[in-house]
Scaffold this motif. Structure first.
Motif, PDB file in Angstrom:
ATOM      1  N   VAL A  68      46.688  40.971  50.977  1.00  0.00           N
ATOM      2  CA  VAL A  68      47.651  40.057  50.359  1.00  0.00           C
ATOM      3  C   VAL A  68      46.895  39.160  49.397  1.00  0.00           C
ATOM      4  CG1 VAL A  68      49.405  38.293  50.747  1.00  0.00           C
ATOM      5  CG2 VAL A  68      49.051  40.090  52.453  1.00  0.00           C
ATOM      6  N   GLN A  69      47.373  39.111  48.157  1.00  0.00           N
ATOM      7  CA  GLN A  69      46.721  38.310  47.132  1.00  0.00           C
ATOM      8  C   GLN A  69      47.733  37.409  46.443  1.00  0.00           C
ATOM      9  OE1 GLN A  69      44.870  41.595  44.801  1.00  0.00           O
ATOM     10  NE2 GLN A  69      42.918  40.648  45.352  1.00  0.00           N
ATOM     11  N   SER A  70      47.253  36.273  45.997  1.00  0.00           N
ATOM     12  CA  SER A  70      48.103  35.390  45.208  1.00  0.00           C
ATOM     13  C   SER A  70      47.999  35.773  43.739  1.00  0.00           C
ATOM     14  CB  SER A  70      47.675  33.930  45.399  1.00  0.00           C
ATOM     15  OG  SER A  70      46.403  33.705  44.812  1.00  0.00           O
ATOM     16  N   CYS A  71      48.882  35.209  42.953  1.00  0.00           N
ATOM     17  CA  CYS A  71      48.836  35.416  41.506  1.00  0.00           C
ATOM     18  C   CYS A  71      47.484  34.996  40.950  1.00  0.00           C
ATOM     19  CB  CYS A  71      49.974  34.613  40.860  1.00  0.00           C
ATOM     20  SG  CYS A  71      49.997  34.627  39.059  1.00  0.00           S
ATOM     21  N   GLU A  72      46.952  33.879  41.440  1.00  0.00           N
ATOM     22  CA  GLU A  72      45.661  33.383  40.953  1.00  0.00           C
ATOM     23  C   GLU A  72      44.518  34.296  41.360  1.00  0.00           C
ATOM     24  OE1 GLU A  72      45.947  29.561  42.736  1.00  0.00           O
ATOM     25  OE2 GLU A  72      46.491  28.579  40.850  1.00  0.00           O
ATOM     26  N   ASP A  73      44.618  34.918  42.539  1.00  0.00           N
ATOM     27  CA  ASP A  73      43.588  35.865  42.957  1.00  0.00           C
ATOM     28  C   ASP A  73      43.499  37.034  41.983  1.00  0.00           C
ATOM     29  OD1 ASP A  73      42.992  34.409  45.249  1.00  0.00           O
ATOM     30  OD2 ASP A  73      44.439  35.502  46.483  1.00  0.00           O
ATOM     31  N   VAL A  74      44.635  37.440  41.450  1.00  0.00           N
ATOM     32  CA  VAL A  74      44.678  38.614  40.580  1.00  0.00           C
ATOM     33  C   VAL A  74      44.345  38.261  39.129  1.00  0.00           C
ATOM     34  CG1 VAL A  74      46.131  40.489  39.711  1.00  0.00           C
ATOM     35  CG2 VAL A  74      46.403  39.689  42.072  1.00  0.00           C
ATOM     36  N   TYR A  75      44.957  37.195  38.610  1.00  0.00           N
ATOM     37  CA  TYR A  75      44.836  36.896  37.183  1.00  0.00           C
ATOM     38  C   TYR A  75      44.055  35.619  36.877  1.00  0.00           C
ATOM     39  CZ  TYR A  75      48.302  40.561  36.544  1.00  0.00           C
ATOM     40  OH  TYR A  75      48.965  41.770  36.546  1.00  0.00           O
ATOM     41  N   GLY A  76      43.597  34.921  37.914  1.00  0.00           N
ATOM     42  CA  GLY A  76      42.810  33.722  37.679  1.00  0.00           C
ATOM     43  C   GLY A  76      43.577  32.669  36.903  1.00  0.00           C
ATOM     44  N   ALA A  77      42.934  32.105  35.903  1.00  0.00           N
ATOM     45  CA  ALA A  77      43.539  31.028  35.117  1.00  0.00           C
ATOM     46  C   ALA A  77      44.736  31.509  34.298  1.00  0.00           C
ATOM     47  CB  ALA A  77      42.497  30.405  34.193  1.00  0.00           C
ATOM     48  N   ARG A  78      44.890  32.812  34.129  1.00  0.00           N
ATOM     49  CA  ARG A  78      46.005  33.346  33.338  1.00  0.00           C
ATOM     50  C   ARG A  78      47.268  33.545  34.185  1.00  0.00           C
ATOM     51  NH1 ARG A  78      44.552  38.067  29.376  1.00  0.00           N
ATOM     52  NH2 ARG A  78      46.226  37.030  28.215  1.00  0.00           N
ATOM     53  N   CYS A  79      47.178  33.252  35.477  1.00  0.00           N
ATOM     54  CA  CYS A  79      48.362  33.314  36.335  1.00  0.00           C
ATOM     55  C   CYS A  79      49.414  32.353  35.792  1.00  0.00           C
ATOM     56  CB  CYS A  79      47.986  32.941  37.759  1.00  0.00           C
ATOM     57  SG  CYS A  79      49.395  32.736  38.863  1.00  0.00           S
ATOM     58  N   GLY A  80      50.653  32.817  35.688  1.00  0.00           N
ATOM     59  CA  GLY A  80      51.740  31.994  35.181  1.00  0.00           C
ATOM     60  C   GLY A  80      51.894  32.015  33.671  1.00  0.00           C
ATOM     61  N   GLU A  81      50.985  32.703  32.999  1.00  0.00           N
ATOM     62  CA  GLU A  81      51.049  32.760  31.533  1.00  0.00           C
ATOM     63  C   GLU A  81      52.013  33.862  31.091  1.00  0.00           C
ATOM     64  OE1 GLU A  81      48.043  33.901  27.859  1.00  0.00           O
ATOM     65  OE2 GLU A  81      47.219  32.882  29.628  1.00  0.00           O
ATOM     66  N   PRO A  82      53.058  33.515  30.346  1.00  0.00           N
ATOM     67  CA  PRO A  82      54.012  34.535  29.908  1.00  0.00           C
ATOM     68  C   PRO A  82      53.334  35.626  29.091  1.00  0.00           C
ATOM     69  CG  PRO A  82      54.891  32.335  29.536  1.00  0.00           C
ATOM     70  CD  PRO A  82      53.450  32.166  29.912  1.00  0.00           C
ATOM     71  N   GLY A  83      53.731  36.865  29.364  1.00  0.00           N
ATOM     72  CA  GLY A  83      53.208  37.989  28.606  1.00  0.00           C
ATOM     73  C   GLY A  83      51.987  38.652  29.191  1.00  0.00           C
ATOM     74  N   VAL A  84      51.349  38.034  30.172  1.00  0.00           N
ATOM     75  CA  VAL A  84      50.152  38.635  30.758  1.00  0.00           C
ATOM     76  C   VAL A  84      50.529  39.790  31.670  1.00  0.00           C
ATOM     77  CG1 VAL A  84      48.169  38.257  32.271  1.00  0.00           C
ATOM     78  CG2 VAL A  84      48.790  36.528  30.578  1.00  0.00           C
ATOM     79  N   TYR A  85      51.507  39.573  32.546  1.00  0.00           N
ATOM     80  CA  TYR A  85      51.960  40.639  33.450  1.00  0.00           C
ATOM     81  C   TYR A  85      53.476  40.779  33.446  1.00  0.00           C
ATOM     82  CZ  TYR A  85      52.129  36.410  36.311  1.00  0.00           C
ATOM     83  OH  TYR A  85      52.347  35.137  36.754  1.00  0.00           O
ATOM     84  N   ASP A  86      54.198  39.765  32.974  1.00  0.00           N
ATOM     85  CA  ASP A  86      55.619  39.891  32.664  1.00  0.00           C
ATOM     86  C   ASP A  86      55.943  38.841  31.609  1.00  0.00           C
ATOM     87  OD1 ASP A  86      56.497  37.381  33.837  1.00  0.00           O
ATOM     88  OD2 ASP A  86      56.345  38.317  35.792  1.00  0.00           O
ATOM     89  N   ARG A  87      57.092  38.934  31.013  1.00  0.00           N
ATOM     90  CA  ARG A  87      57.369  38.084  29.852  1.00  0.00           C
ATOM     91  C   ARG A  87      57.607  36.625  30.226  1.00  0.00           C
ATOM     92  NH1 ARG A  87      63.490  39.413  27.772  1.00  0.00           N
ATOM     93  NH2 ARG A  87      64.563  39.310  29.791  1.00  0.00           N
ATOM     94  N   HIS A  88      57.890  36.360  31.528  1.00  0.00           N
ATOM     95  CA  HIS A  88      58.152  34.987  31.950  1.00  0.00           C
ATOM     96  C   HIS A  88      56.960  34.328  32.638  1.00  0.00           C
ATOM     97  CE1 HIS A  88      62.382  35.426  30.983  1.00  0.00           C
ATOM     98  NE2 HIS A  88      62.435  36.533  31.716  1.00  0.00           N
ATOM     99  N   GLY A  89      56.068  35.107  33.181  1.00  0.00           N
ATOM    100  CA  GLY A  89      54.959  34.541  33.928  1.00  0.00           C
ATOM    101  C   GLY A  89      55.364  34.028  35.290  1.00  0.00           C
ATOM    102  N   PHE A  90      56.270  34.722  35.965  1.00  0.00           N
ATOM    103  CA  PHE A  90      56.706  34.299  37.302  1.00  0.00           C
ATOM    104  C   PHE A  90      55.533  34.361  38.286  1.00  0.00           C
ATOM    105  CE2 PHE A  90      61.015  35.829  35.877  1.00  0.00           C
ATOM    106  CZ  PHE A  90      61.609  34.574  35.885  1.00  0.00           C
ATOM    107  N   TYR A  91      55.467  33.368  39.169  1.00  0.00           N
ATOM    108  CA  TYR A  91      54.456  33.392  40.219  1.00  0.00           C
ATOM    109  C   TYR A  91      54.855  34.410  41.287  1.00  0.00           C
ATOM    110  CZ  TYR A  91      51.804  29.488  38.401  1.00  0.00           C
ATOM    111  OH  TYR A  91      51.006  28.704  37.614  1.00  0.00           O
TER     112      TYR A  91
END
Length: 439
Positions: free
Chosen positions: A91-114
């Motif tokens: 089990v990983q958090s958004c921050e575990d996966v994307y680090g500082a880019r967690c929550g940034e729109p467009g990185v993994y989805d267009r809204h940056g949902f946690y």
């Protein structure tokens, strides 16, 4: 002519005998290869189903979820050998996966949902029906298959979250087993700040202000404290929902459990007003708010003191959630208790025992009455407890209150955060690309 025909028949029979092993081998290989191709697809399907099941399981214990994955693998591949040691659940958090880019729109989805991510993998083995021999080709005696899947649970629906924080005296000690030397209350307040920061970032992407997420805190020791800013300055109300204080001192007058049960959401305080005692200002409740930077700025000054009476914080928190019900906006109502121990201690004069008073309230159905009150308003109340630095199995009262499946034990502060996020997210996750690469 007849001799020639007989000669040809004999030759054909000879060729048939010579070719039969090859034909049989090709048939065996075709049957087994088809079987293995199906098994390869089945293990993938099993892991996808298991990933969704694990994401929706309120019990976050890794061993429990490994057993859940095994049940899905056994169901899809009943004749395969599935061992728990060959199953991995992460089990990983958004921050575990994307680090500082967690929550940034467009990185993994267009809204940056946690989100919380659930990675599932397993290796299963099959016994060959037609293993290789000295005389016939075939497959290895045992064939292994690998399967994996990824599911993510997102925070979509407007959220009202109350964190019920234990600020009893024991929270001023370190949690050595966590690997951190900071006091427990500081570690918990860091989690509040981290969570509030993440939700605030998410709120900035929600155009409709009415649908933004809100967080509040209900802080308890052997009482709760309500803060009010008035024209005459800031006033603090020490409050107890089970014990009612006299006006002139802290000698408690017992308020019958039935009285509290019948007035769970009656908007009134038990307790006395005080503005002089420094003890009353070490912590206080903060109502649901979208101004999460302000909440962070307030909680960082909280310090622990007093005994432990979890029911005080639960009642105060549930009242905040109930008072925020809106007919036009459906919000997910969640109350999560963070505590390092059982209810403990007595009132000022030693008349009442917090542990047994709490157990009696829980056994009398206090928490079920709260849920029923929300259901009557076409809403749902989610209750959970995250215990740390003690054996949560001993706390039968809280287990009765929230339900056994909603009781979680954390290993460290990151584990507390990673347990909170799936609780506040959607009920069941969505499958994600199993082979994705985080940039």
């Amino acid at each position: 002519m007849k001799r020639s025909l007989k000669k040809q028949q004999g030759t054909a029979a000879l060729f048939t005998v010579l070719m039969l092993p090859g034909f049989l081998a090709m048939m065996y290989m075709t049957i087994e290869a088809t079987r293995y191709m199906q098994d390869e697809a089945k293990i993938g399907d099993a892991m996808e189903a298991a990933a969704l099941a694990v994401s929706g399981n309120v019990d976050k214990n890794i061993d429990t979820n490994k057993a859940l994955v095994k049940r899905y693998a056994d169901l899809y591949l009943p004749d395969a050998n599935v061992q728990l040691e060959n199953i991995n659940v992460e089990v990983q958090s958004c921050e575990d996966v994307y680090g500082a880019r967690c929550g940034e729109p467009g990185v993994y989805d267009r809204h940056g949902f946690y989100f919380s991510e659930f990675r599932i993998s397993a290796t299963v083995s099959q016994q060959s029906w037609f293993p290789i021999t000295e005389k016939l080709p075939g497959f290895d005696e045992t064939i292994n298959f690998d399967g994996k899947a990824v599911a993510r649970k997102y925070i979509f629906d407007p959220l009202d979250l109350i964190l019920v924080l234990d600020m009893s005296g024991s929270m001023g000690n370190a949690w050595s087993a966590s690997g951190s030397d900071q006091d427990k209350y500081q570690g918990v307040l860091d989690i509040v700040e981290r969570l509030a920061t993440d939700i605030h970032t998410l709120n900035q992407e929600i155009a409709d202000v009415n649908k933004r997420h809100r967080i509040g805190v209900s802080v308890f020791s052997d009482r709760v404290v309500h803060k009010e800013d008035t024209a005459y300055g800031t006033r603090y109300f020490r409050s107890s929902y089970l014990y009612q204080a006299h006006e002139d001192n802290w000698r408690y007058k017992y308020a019958a459990q039935s009285t509290l049960m019948n007035n769970l959401f009656n908007d009134r305080y038990f307790g006395i007003y005080t503005s002089q005692s420094s003890d009353s200002t070490t912590f206080y409740n903060i109502d649901l708010t979208k101004d999460l930077p302000a909440l962070i700025n307030q909680v960082k000054y909280f310090t622990p003191s007093g005994y432990t009476a979890s029911f005080e914080g639960i009642v105060a928190g549930a009242r905040m959630l109930y008072g925020s019900l809106e007919p036009d906006v459906k919000r997910k109502k969640v109350l999560i208790i963070l505590s390092d121990g059982e209810d403990y201690g007595r009132d000022y004069y030693g008349y009442y025992n917090h542990k047994w008073d709490g157990i009696n309230l829980y056994n009398a159905g206090m928490c079920n009455a709260m849920r029923d009150a929300f259901i009557a308003q076409d809403a749902q109340l989610t209750l959970a407890v995250i215990g740390f630095d003690y054996d949560l199995e001993r706390n039968q009262g809280l287990k009765t209150c929230v339900g056994e499946k909603n009781v979680h034990t954390a290993r460290d502060y990151d584990d507390i955060y990673n347990t909170i996020v799936p609780i506040i997210a959607e009920a069941v996750g969505h499958l994600f690309y199993r082979d994705y690469q985080a940039n």
